[in-house]
Write a protein that holds these residues in place. Sequence first.
Motif: not given
Length: 234
Positions: A53-67
């Motif tokens: 879950f610690h990974y899952q909750r950071h997926i949108p964080v890394k995608d925001a950084l990519i965006l």
Amino acid sequence: MPPTDGPWCPEDFTARLRAVSATRYHDRHPFNVRMHEGTLTPAELRRWILNRFHYQRHIPVKDALILAKFDDPALRRSWLRRIQDHDGAAEGEGGIERWLRLGEAAGIGRDRLWSGTEVLPGVRLAVDGYVNFCRLRSPLEAVAASLTELAAPAIMRRRIDAFEHHYRWIEADGLTYFRDRIGQGSRDSEEALALVLTWARTRQEQKAAVAALAFKCEVLWSLLDAVDHGGSRS
């Protein structure tokens, strides 16, 4: 004859990317193998759900950084969908919500998952490493790292089968996350692959993309290493 240091043809480049995903993806990790064989104990499975879950909750964080790296509004709108897939369009929707329901189905309360107090140090390091990679590297490398999705649909199918046959103590509704990721992973990987093939125009850029994908495989492998050995801390 073309120069030996020229770019790989699209077919060769694609094959190299798919080979990394096929041979280095974490479905081969001993912990995942045992999960799919049905030999994990309830404590081991709960430890994985909690730490993953610690990974899952950071997926949108890394995608925001990519965006934030994209100049094209159309591309930003397209990538924004990935964030919405995990955060949802409204309360009670999205992949993070579905993972919370998986936790509940396995007997882990939402507050316990959100608190993060039980996340293993190795998991934190792996996730931080991936988020920082997406923050600091080029758009090409950040997108290429997401191509582990090429292998995701297959592992999701095996995971659903394993849970349904071996871990029946987990309520069936908790498996919705895995079911939804089959279609999402196929769509996301094909879109990302098209971007990588377009952007990587030199052999150096292509090698950087392959290396980025290998790095992401190492992140997922390291995460499972931490979970696999985490029982010794209990």
